[in-house]
Design a protein around this motif. Structure first.
Motif, PDB file in Angstrom:
ATOM      1  N   VAL A   1       0.877  -1.235   0.044  1.00 53.12           N
ATOM      2  CA  VAL A   1       0.690  -0.064   0.178  1.00 53.12           C
ATOM      3  C   VAL A   1       0.620   1.179   0.053  1.00 53.12           C
ATOM      4  O   VAL A   1       1.847   1.407   0.791  1.00 53.12           O
ATOM      5  CB  VAL A   1      -1.168   0.238   1.511  1.00 53.12           C
ATOM      6  CG1 VAL A   1      -0.270   0.130   2.590  1.00 53.12           C
ATOM      7  CG2 VAL A   1      -1.943   1.213   1.227  1.00 53.12           C
ATOM      8  N   PRO A   2       0.272   2.800  -0.626  1.00 54.99           N
ATOM      9  CA  PRO A   2       1.455   3.244  -0.677  1.00 54.99           C
ATOM     10  C   PRO A   2       1.418   4.286   0.090  1.00 54.99           C
ATOM     11  O   PRO A   2       0.481   4.448   1.076  1.00 54.99           O
ATOM     12  CB  PRO A   2       0.358   3.958  -1.996  1.00 54.99           C
ATOM     13  CG  PRO A   2      -0.089   3.393  -2.918  1.00 54.99           C
ATOM     14  CD  PRO A   2      -0.552   2.237  -1.318  1.00 54.99           C
ATOM     15  N   THR A   3       2.690   4.648   0.579  1.00 53.88           N
ATOM     16  CA  THR A   3       2.921   5.845   1.508  1.00 53.88           C
ATOM     17  C   THR A   3       3.156   5.626   2.928  1.00 53.88           C
ATOM     18  O   THR A   3       2.199   4.589   2.788  1.00 53.88           O
ATOM     19  CB  THR A   3       2.150   6.806   2.037  1.00 53.88           C
ATOM     20  OG1 THR A   3       0.939   6.620   2.134  1.00 53.88           O
ATOM     21  CG2 THR A   3       1.763   7.581   0.240  1.00 53.88           C
ATOM     22  N   PHE A   4       4.293   5.646   3.576  1.00 50.78           N
ATOM     23  CA  PHE A   4       4.396   5.445   5.329  1.00 50.78           C
ATOM     24  C   PHE A   4       3.146   5.566   5.987  1.00 50.78           C
ATOM     25  O   PHE A   4       2.592   4.968   6.784  1.00 50.78           O
ATOM     26  CB  PHE A   4       5.325   5.755   5.609  1.00 50.78           C
ATOM     27  CG  PHE A   4       5.459   5.334   6.839  1.00 50.78           C
ATOM     28  CD1 PHE A   4       6.243   4.406   7.619  1.00 50.78           C
ATOM     29  CD2 PHE A   4       5.369   6.797   8.057  1.00 50.78           C
ATOM     30  CE1 PHE A   4       6.390   4.374   8.779  1.00 50.78           C
ATOM     31  CE2 PHE A   4       5.496   6.465   9.484  1.00 50.78           C
ATOM     32  CZ  PHE A   4       6.086   5.348   9.896  1.00 50.78           C
ATOM     33  N   ASN A   5       2.575   7.024   5.573  1.00 46.63           N
ATOM     34  CA  ASN A   5       1.602   7.364   6.004  1.00 46.63           C
ATOM     35  C   ASN A   5       0.452   6.517   5.678  1.00 46.63           C
ATOM     36  O   ASN A   5      -0.313   5.933   7.068  1.00 46.63           O
ATOM     37  CB  ASN A   5       0.351   8.735   5.782  1.00 46.63           C
ATOM     38  CG  ASN A   5      -0.513   9.169   6.205  1.00 46.63           C
ATOM     39  OD1 ASN A   5      -1.546   8.450   6.175  1.00 46.63           O
ATOM     40  ND2 ASN A   5      -0.618  10.268   7.153  1.00 46.63           N
ATOM     41  N   ARG A   6      -0.365   5.967   5.020  1.00 48.29           N
ATOM     42  CA  ARG A   6      -1.085   4.748   4.548  1.00 48.29           C
ATOM     43  C   ARG A   6      -0.459   3.292   5.601  1.00 48.29           C
ATOM     44  O   ARG A   6      -1.755   2.856   5.886  1.00 48.29           O
ATOM     45  CB  ARG A   6      -1.580   4.393   3.654  1.00 48.29           C
ATOM     46  CG  ARG A   6      -2.259   5.446   2.424  1.00 48.29           C
ATOM     47  CD  ARG A   6      -3.921   5.510   3.240  1.00 48.29           C
ATOM     48  NE  ARG A   6      -4.745   6.548   2.796  1.00 48.29           N
ATOM     49  CZ  ARG A   6      -4.652   7.571   3.127  1.00 48.29           C
ATOM     50  NH1 ARG A   6      -3.826   8.216   4.481  1.00 48.29           N
ATOM     51  NH2 ARG A   6      -5.407   8.888   3.140  1.00 48.29           N
TER      52      ARG A   6
END
Length: 470
Positions: free
Chosen positions: A414-419
């Protein structure tokens, strides 16, 4: 950028190389993201402009849709905001209607053109990345357009969750046995990833939810999976497919192989084996087809309607046109038999997008292109909480280990560290607390209450059969 400068001197392109990316899904987002990294200096100096045209300002991570429908993940964490991720690209929310690659122009509609009533606008480009993805492949089944529910978007996933819980509310409140039976019958057509995972996750959720109803038991619900071929989940192999059928049937899910949906008119699902099921829930996940935009271009296509591509991800017989993902027929150079194409799945789309971004950068700099030659490493599928199947690098897993691998794999993708952090936090909390069993069907009609208070007519009358059907 030597090649770009030569193009400028000879009048081939304008001073700024304009790259148009059509589509904001896996390929569109990851290609634009790769271009941001590979052409960072050129973008900063204004030598390159990347424009992304997409109907939605977010990318949906589709493998998480079943868990979103089951309430394991919040809907906002299944999507990735493109404006945040593609901060050095120009994002246009709209739909490309047609492409004239010979003239290097795309015709599109945007929110602004619709609001102003101006119809369409033209967008010129130098490099084209065509990645519109796919749409549901439907058949002329009577009643399907009126009563079928898709499962490709986050809106459809959350709408289906609300719908299933609403049907349990209807069954709990009615005294009519026919209405109760139809409300508690759930038919899923299609035995691929989307159908099997959606059914398994929702059945798991509904079985848990039933404990909070005084007159609805899990034995009262009928869950039916209809598949036209003789196996389900072909991606995980024949052995794991058979295990999945056994596991679903152990949960009293009626799996019907070699069976087709003949009609669902009047809310009655009639199957090719003669079975009839009155139902208020029919979920259609029987395959996908290339986006209709592909046919509205002057680019070469295969017999199945996909774009003819080379192993370098250029569109065959054209210059400065690229494609990958579901709408592209990319030769599989790793296959033993010649003429095979890579499967239209998320694993290939993600890998192709990265190479596609690299090759566009190579082309602008006059460097040789790379060939896409990745092997398919395997598949994982969730069958509900703590249940799953997997076939990865030749190893076969089932039960809890496969379910755990499913979560680890998709969390890494899943993209991005935030997600990643948000999804992991939600999984952790869901393991500590009970499931949420709330249906927020009013989200689909947020103005209904105010319209009624203001003297207007509510969008649905109590006896309207369309309520909760989409």
């Amino acid at each position: 950028m030597d090649k770009l400068k030569r193009w400028v001197r000879h009048g081939v392109v304008k001073e700024r190389a304009r790259i148009l990316v059509v589509g904001g899904g896996y390929v569109g987002m990851y290609t634009a993201l790769r271009l941001q990294r590979k052409l960072k200096r050129e973008l900063k100096r204004g030598e390159v402009e990347v424009t992304v045209v997409t109907p939605d300002p977010y990318m949906t991570y589709q493998p998480f849709l079943p868990e979103a429908a089951a309430g394991s993940i919040s809907p906002r964490h299944v999507v990735v905001p493109l404006r945040r991720v593609l901060d050095r690209c120009r994002l246009v929310v709209g739909e490309v209607r047609s492409i004239d690659h010979a003239g290097r122009t795309a015709t599109l509609t945007t929110l602004a053109t619709e609001e102003e009533g101006t119809g369409t606008e033209q967008l010129s480009y130098d490099e084209l990345v065509l990645a519109p993805g796919s749409v549901s492949r439907t058949l002329p089944v009577p009643g399907l357009a009126e009563h079928g529910i898709g499962f490709k978007t986050v809106e459809e996933a959350i709408g289906l969750r609300n719908h299933v819980i609403e049907q349990m509310d209807i069954a709990s409140a009615t005294r009519d046995p026919a209405i109760r039976d139809a409300a508690l019958t759930f038919v899923f057509v299609g035995g691929g990833y989307a159908g099997v995972e959606a059914l398994a996750e929702l059945e798991d959720m509904a079985r848990y939810t039933a404990r909070y109803y005084h007159n609805v038991r899990r034995e009262d619900m009928k869950w039916i999976l209809v598949e036209a071929s003789d196996r389900i989940l072909p991606e995980v192999g024949e052995e794991m497919g058979r295990y999945t059928v056994t596991e679903l049937r152990r949960r009293n899910i009626d799996v019907r192989l070699g069976t087709r949906l003949e009609t669902c008119a009047d809310r009655i699902a009639v199957l090719s084996d003669g079975a009839r099921f009155p139902t208020r829930t029919l979920v259609w996940t029987a395959g996908v087809k290339p986006h209709p935009l592909v046919a509205a271009t002057d680019l070469p296509r295969t017999d199945r309607g996909r774009l003819k591509c080379t192993p370098e991800l250029t569109i065959e017989g054209t210059t400065r046109a690229w494609a990958a993902g579901d709408a592209a027929a990319v030769p599989d150079v790793t296959a033993a038999e010649p003429g095979r194409e890579t499967a239209p799945n998320a694993q290939h789309a993600l890998r192709q997008a990265k190479l596609l971004g690299d090759n566009i950068a190579h082309a602008l700099r006059g460097e040789p292109l790379e060939t896409y030659s990745r092997k398919y490493v395997g598949s994982v599928a969730s069958l509900g909480l703590h249940k799953g199947v997997a076939h990865v690098y030749g190893r076969k897993l089932k039960g809890y280990p496969a379910w755990f691998m499913h979560r680890v794999y998709h969390l890494s993708r899943v993209p991005t560290f935030n997600r990643k952090a948000r999804v992991l936090a939600e999984w952790t909390l869901s393991g500590l607390f009970k499931r949420e069993i709330v249906s927020l069907g009013s989200l689909e009609h947020p103005r209904a209450e105010f319209e009624l208070a203001a003297g207007g007519k509510p969008p649905h009358e109590p006896n309207d059969d369309s309520k909760g059907s989409s």
